[in-house]
Design a protein around this motif. Structure first.
Motif, PDB file in Angstrom:
ATOM      1  N   SER A  14       9.930  -2.381  14.820  1.00 65.15           N
ATOM      2  CA  SER A  14       8.765  -2.561  15.684  1.00 65.15           C
ATOM      3  C   SER A  14       7.710  -1.490  15.437  1.00 65.15           C
ATOM      4  CB  SER A  14       9.196  -2.535  17.148  1.00 65.15           C
ATOM      5  OG  SER A  14       9.874  -1.322  17.397  1.00 65.15           O
ATOM      6  N   THR A  15       8.118  -0.290  14.932  1.00 68.65           N
ATOM      7  CA  THR A  15       7.113   0.742  14.717  1.00 68.65           C
ATOM      8  C   THR A  15       6.517   0.694  13.323  1.00 68.65           C
ATOM      9  OG1 THR A  15       8.816   2.315  14.100  1.00 68.65           O
ATOM     10  CG2 THR A  15       8.102   2.335  16.388  1.00 68.65           C
ATOM     11  N   THR A  16       7.272   0.271  12.327  1.00 70.85           N
ATOM     12  CA  THR A  16       6.745   0.377  10.968  1.00 70.85           C
ATOM     13  C   THR A  16       6.747  -0.937  10.208  1.00 70.85           C
ATOM     14  OG1 THR A  16       8.876   0.814   9.994  1.00 70.85           O
ATOM     15  CG2 THR A  16       7.637   2.711  10.760  1.00 70.85           C
ATOM     16  N   GLY A  17       7.348  -1.954  10.737  1.00 74.52           N
ATOM     17  CA  GLY A  17       7.422  -3.202   9.998  1.00 74.52           C
ATOM     18  C   GLY A  17       8.577  -3.164   9.026  1.00 74.52           C
ATOM     19  N   GLY A  18       9.173  -4.322   8.794  1.00 74.39           N
ATOM     20  CA  GLY A  18      10.353  -4.359   7.957  1.00 74.39           C
ATOM     21  C   GLY A  18      10.087  -4.850   6.558  1.00 74.39           C
ATOM     22  N   ALA A  19       8.817  -4.917   6.147  1.00 75.33           N
ATOM     23  CA  ALA A  19       8.521  -5.397   4.802  1.00 75.33           C
ATOM     24  C   ALA A  19       8.898  -4.329   3.787  1.00 75.33           C
ATOM     25  CB  ALA A  19       7.046  -5.738   4.690  1.00 75.33           C
ATOM     26  N   PRO A  20       9.420  -4.770   2.617  1.00 70.83           N
ATOM     27  CA  PRO A  20       9.857  -3.803   1.614  1.00 70.83           C
ATOM     28  C   PRO A  20       8.808  -2.740   1.268  1.00 70.83           C
ATOM     29  CG  PRO A  20      10.608  -5.978   0.993  1.00 70.83           C
ATOM     30  CD  PRO A  20       9.771  -6.145   2.227  1.00 70.83           C
ATOM     31  N   LEU A  21       7.568  -3.160   1.055  1.00 73.69           N
ATOM     32  CA  LEU A  21       6.562  -2.172   0.651  1.00 73.69           C
ATOM     33  C   LEU A  21       6.328  -1.137   1.754  1.00 73.69           C
ATOM     34  CD1 LEU A  21       4.640  -1.231  -1.553  1.00 73.69           C
ATOM     35  CD2 LEU A  21       2.856  -2.645  -0.508  1.00 73.69           C
ATOM     36  N   ALA A  22       6.306  -1.614   2.991  1.00 73.01           N
ATOM     37  CA  ALA A  22       6.118  -0.688   4.108  1.00 73.01           C
ATOM     38  C   ALA A  22       7.262   0.317   4.146  1.00 73.01           C
ATOM     39  CB  ALA A  22       6.041  -1.467   5.421  1.00 73.01           C
ATOM     40  N   ILE A  23       8.463  -0.158   3.872  1.00 72.86           N
ATOM     41  CA  ILE A  23       9.625   0.744   3.878  1.00 72.86           C
ATOM     42  C   ILE A  23       9.525   1.755   2.740  1.00 72.86           C
ATOM     43  CG2 ILE A  23      12.125   0.802   3.478  1.00 72.86           C
ATOM     44  CD1 ILE A  23      12.227  -1.836   5.123  1.00 72.86           C
ATOM     45  N   LEU A  24       9.126   1.271   1.569  1.00 71.81           N
ATOM     46  CA  LEU A  24       8.978   2.189   0.428  1.00 71.81           C
ATOM     47  C   LEU A  24       8.018   3.324   0.791  1.00 71.81           C
ATOM     48  CD1 LEU A  24       9.611   2.575  -2.723  1.00 71.81           C
ATOM     49  CD2 LEU A  24       7.312   1.632  -3.043  1.00 71.81           C
ATOM     50  N   GLN A  25       6.919   2.937   1.410  1.00 71.94           N
ATOM     51  CA  GLN A  25       5.899   3.941   1.721  1.00 71.94           C
ATOM     52  C   GLN A  25       6.313   4.834   2.885  1.00 71.94           C
ATOM     53  OE1 GLN A  25       2.587   1.233   2.170  1.00 71.94           O
ATOM     54  NE2 GLN A  25       2.132   1.261  -0.037  1.00 71.94           N
ATOM     55  N   GLN A  26       6.814   4.213   3.927  1.00 72.90           N
ATOM     56  CA  GLN A  26       7.165   4.979   5.123  1.00 72.90           C
ATOM     57  C   GLN A  26       8.375   5.873   4.900  1.00 72.90           C
ATOM     58  OE1 GLN A  26       6.299   5.254   8.382  1.00 72.90           O
ATOM     59  NE2 GLN A  26       4.356   4.192   8.066  1.00 72.90           N
ATOM     60  N   VAL A  27       9.427   5.290   4.389  1.00 72.77           N
ATOM     61  CA  VAL A  27      10.693   6.018   4.319  1.00 72.77           C
ATOM     62  C   VAL A  27      10.745   6.929   3.103  1.00 72.77           C
ATOM     63  CG1 VAL A  27      13.207   5.772   4.176  1.00 72.77           C
ATOM     64  CG2 VAL A  27      11.862   4.163   5.566  1.00 72.77           C
ATOM     65  N   PHE A  28      10.330   6.395   1.952  1.00 73.23           N
ATOM     66  CA  PHE A  28      10.477   7.177   0.727  1.00 73.23           C
ATOM     67  C   PHE A  28       9.181   7.871   0.316  1.00 73.23           C
ATOM     68  CE2 PHE A  28      13.793   3.965   0.733  1.00 73.23           C
ATOM     69  CZ  PHE A  28      14.921   4.732   0.496  1.00 73.23           C
ATOM     70  N   GLY A  29       8.085   7.470   0.901  1.00 75.80           N
ATOM     71  CA  GLY A  29       6.815   8.134   0.610  1.00 75.80           C
ATOM     72  C   GLY A  29       6.224   7.778  -0.731  1.00 75.80           C
ATOM     73  N   TYR A  30       6.681   6.706  -1.353  1.00 72.04           N
ATOM     74  CA  TYR A  30       6.123   6.297  -2.649  1.00 72.04           C
ATOM     75  C   TYR A  30       5.091   5.197  -2.441  1.00 72.04           C
ATOM     76  CZ  TYR A  30      10.157   8.698  -4.727  1.00 72.04           C
ATOM     77  OH  TYR A  30      11.084   9.614  -5.098  1.00 72.04           O
ATOM     78  N   PRO A  31       3.995   5.255  -3.205  1.00 75.78           N
ATOM     79  CA  PRO A  31       2.932   4.277  -2.982  1.00 75.78           C
ATOM     80  C   PRO A  31       3.251   2.862  -3.466  1.00 75.78           C
ATOM     81  CG  PRO A  31       2.325   5.801  -4.747  1.00 75.78           C
ATOM     82  CD  PRO A  31       3.612   6.298  -4.163  1.00 75.78           C
ATOM     83  N   ALA A  32       3.998   2.724  -4.567  1.00 76.55           N
ATOM     84  CA  ALA A  32       4.158   1.379  -5.144  1.00 76.55           C
ATOM     85  C   ALA A  32       5.525   1.223  -5.794  1.00 76.55           C
ATOM     86  CB  ALA A  32       3.077   1.145  -6.200  1.00 76.55           C
TER      87      ALA A  32
END
Ligand code: ADP
Ligand code: ZN
Length: 634
Positions: A14-32
């Protein structure tokens, strides 16, 4: 690692969205995403099975970690990661927890208390990823636990890392991997992703049948590692050549030196230490705790040279291994590529260097001949060795040949010894005929056979005791090769053996003609040899990694003096954190991430969060500290 039950899980959907790209950016801090990561992650997140073939450093971990997070956020529970490497689970899990992903491992190093805690975390479905070795997963206790999770819809995914361990073709075969077919049989609706860096067809087919992945989608990435520079030098004085390579190009760098035998590992490590480097031995004959200590030091300290047999390396995910050197010839191209692939996972320039000589060819051939294996198996091994020898003797682009071996077409790379420094060649057709006819004369003389040393003496017209003893100064071939140096002759013989026109026999490695030698003798085969030369020194800067290959490679960042100072301050701070958390420094932040911070000098948490490698959890945990360190370093 002991987990506290209060460990926060990653931010919720609910706070960050569960889409893969959002997770990559939010959790791992990688842009792409890189290469095929996105496709793989989408496929597996949606419940599909996958077999992923990607070179070392290609980014396999995210291919199962992101789906595990996606599915956990959809309340699909726990992903089980099968990994053969108990010694590395602690760091793998530590890296995830640093990024705010609730993970744990189960293995024999845990106390009963910790084991129970982790089992509770797993059974509650709070855990996102659980790492365990295959023999653990197939215990009745664990199978029953997984049944219970499954019944409640909390078994989200199986990831089978180092999947080639299931194949008897590689040297990493593990009996316990065979039991993993239970995963599919028992829980056919749970998606599975198997991952490996071993590319050959046989292993691939084996993985598919043994793990019952017939309906899985197969993702094959390019196996190119553009930042690795391949060099193969002719062995002259191997130790000195190695030392020169280390001093000229890798002062203070971490790297691996592979040797074939335990004895040579010990001797080489001791000698490098005498020369003032920090070198540690690693081989299967050392006690488990010594091995663990050396591995930990290699992962945690800067600039350690690990001198090792092939027992070392699988699963080592240290990103800043700057070189892999071979003092002995590996068995085949698969091994060579896997071993050299441990260099430069961070994408910065790295070297794969090998010294190779006549004795290597002779030894490898003999090991195959003398092995108790079936003749058919030996034939396979011989042809694999031949491919490696052809690579070593090549005058053209090494990478083109390597990739061609794995079924990929490419053009000259500009980043291997032969591209950078096209070797001169000389026509050795005549010389080869002289050598072969001299061996033929020996043989005519009561069937006698001799080794390379004596042959070269005779060809060069050297009168030794052995020459007079056998009357070889009388032969018509005595002295016909005086125009070539001993090194040149060794090169000729090496190539003749590599090409199969000559073979060696017995304890003394005596030389014998093969049927194809006749064609060379008749002048029907032209031989073009490299002129033996030492690659000229090259500085550490100005190396260009080849562009392309489908992956973005962070360039090593140039920093001015102030930047360097900030970078050093950040590294010192990171070392402190790593020590406190008992983790390797790169698990906290990669060098590249720190360098980017030092260059860009973010002034706020927002700006800091924009740097590659800084995810939400790390920003929250370390952001203020980093801004303070940057501020103080000025
Ligand atoms: P493999 O297991 O395939 O050898 P890893 O999963 O260890 O490779 O990844 C190699 C390195 O690349 C790691 O340091 C990882 O953090 C980094 N990496 C992977 N995917 C990405 C990406 N999309 N963006 C930036 N860095 C990445
Ligand atoms: Zn090249």
């Amino acid at each position: 690692m002991p987990v506290s039950e209060a460990t926060p899980t990653a931010p919720t959907a609910s706070t960050t969205g569960g889409a893969p790209l959002a997770i990559l950016q939010q959790v791992f801090g990688y842009p792409a995403f890189r290469g095929q990561q996105q496709d793989i992650i989408q496929h597996v997140s949606a419940g599909g099975d996958a077999l992923v073939l990607m070179p070392t450093g290609g980014g396999k971990s995210l291919c199962y970690q992101v789906p595990a997070i996606v599915r956990h956020r959809r309340e699909q529970g726990v992903a089980i990661v099968v990994s053969p490497l108990i010694a590395l689970m602690h760091d793998q899990v530590g890296a995830l927890e640093e990024a705010g992903v609730h993970a744990a491992f189960l293995n024999s190093t845990l106390t009963l208390d910790d084991t129970q805690k982790i089992e509770r975390e797993m059974m509650s479905g709070r855990l996102v990823l659980l790492y365990a070795a295959p023999e653990r997963i197939t215990t009745p206790r664990m199978l029953a636990q997984l049944d219970s999770l499954h019944e409640r819809g909390l078994l989200s995914l199986f990831a089978i890392d180092e999947a080639h361990c299931v194949s008897q073709w590689g040297h990493d075969f593990r009996e316990d991997y065979l039991g993993l077919n239970v995963l599919h049989e028992r829980w056919p609706d749970v998606p599975r992703i198997a991952l490996t860096a071993t590319a050959d067809d046989l292993t691939r087919a084996d993985i598919i049948t043994r793990l019952q992945l017939q309906t899985a989608r197969v993702f094959i990435s390019s196996f190119d590692r553009p930042n690795i520079r391949y060099s193969i030098v002719e062995k002259d004085e191997a130790r000195k050549q190695l030392l020169r390579f280390l001093r000229d190009e890798h002062e203070g760098d971490a790297g691996i030196v592979y040797c074939q035998s335990r004895k040579k590992v010990e001797e080489t490590a001791a000698w490098l230490n005498d020369e003032g480097l920090t070198a540690l031995p690693y081989h299967a004959g050392l006690d488990a705790d010594v091995r663990k200590r050396h591995q930990d030091r290699f992962l945690r300290e800067d600039g350690i040279v690990m001198v090792a047999t092939i027992a070392f390396g699988m699963g080592i995910d240290k990103p800043d291994v700057r070189f892999v050197a071979h003092l002995d010839l590996p068995k085949n191209i698969e091994s060579y590529y896997q071993e050299t692939g441990r260099a430069g996972r961070d994408g910065a320039p790295a070297d794969a260097w090998m010294a190779y000589g006549l004795a290597d060819v002779v030894n490898q051939r003999r090991m195959i001949d003398e092995s108790p294996a079936e003749e058919e198996f030996k034939r396979g091994q011989r042809s694999k060795l031949d491919a490696l020898l052809a690579l070593a003797e090549a005058h053209d682009c090494r990478r083109v040949r390597l990739l061609a071996y794995f079924g990929e077409e490419s053009s000259p790379c500009g980043n291997c010894d032969n591209c950078l420094n096209p070797p001169a060649t000389w026509d050795a057709t005549e010389a080869s005929r002289k050598a072969l006819s001299c061996i033929y004369r020996f043989h005519q003389n009561r069937g006698q056979r001799f080794g390379a040393g004596h042959l070269i003496d005779v060809l060069r017209g050297k009168v030794t005791d052995k020459v007079t003893q056998y009357g070889h100064e009388q032969l018509s071939t005595f002295g016909i090769g005086a125009d070539l140096s001993e090194t040149q002759w060794r090169g000729v013989l090496r190539q003749l053996i590599a090409l199969g026109h000559l073979r060696t026999e017995g304890e003394y490695n005596t030389l014998e003609l093969t049927p194809s030698a006749r064609e060379v003798l008749k002048g029907e085969v032209a031989l073009l040899l490299r002129v033996p030369s030492e690659a000229p020194k090259r500085g550490r800067t100005g190396r260009v990694a080849k562009a392309g290959g489908g992956r973005e490679k962070p360039a090593p960042i140039a920093l001015d003096d102030d930047g360097q100072r900030r970078y050093a301050a950040l590294k010192a701070w990171r070392a402190e954190v790593a020590r406190e958390h008992n983790l390797p420094a790169y698990v906290v932040f990669h060098d590249a991430t720190l360098a980017e911070m030092a260059r860009d000098q973010p002034g706020s948490l927002d700006e800091l969060g924009g740097i590659s490698g800084v995810g939400a959890k790390k920003l929250e945990a370390y952001g203020r500290e980093i801004l303070r360190v940057l501020g103080e370093a000025g």
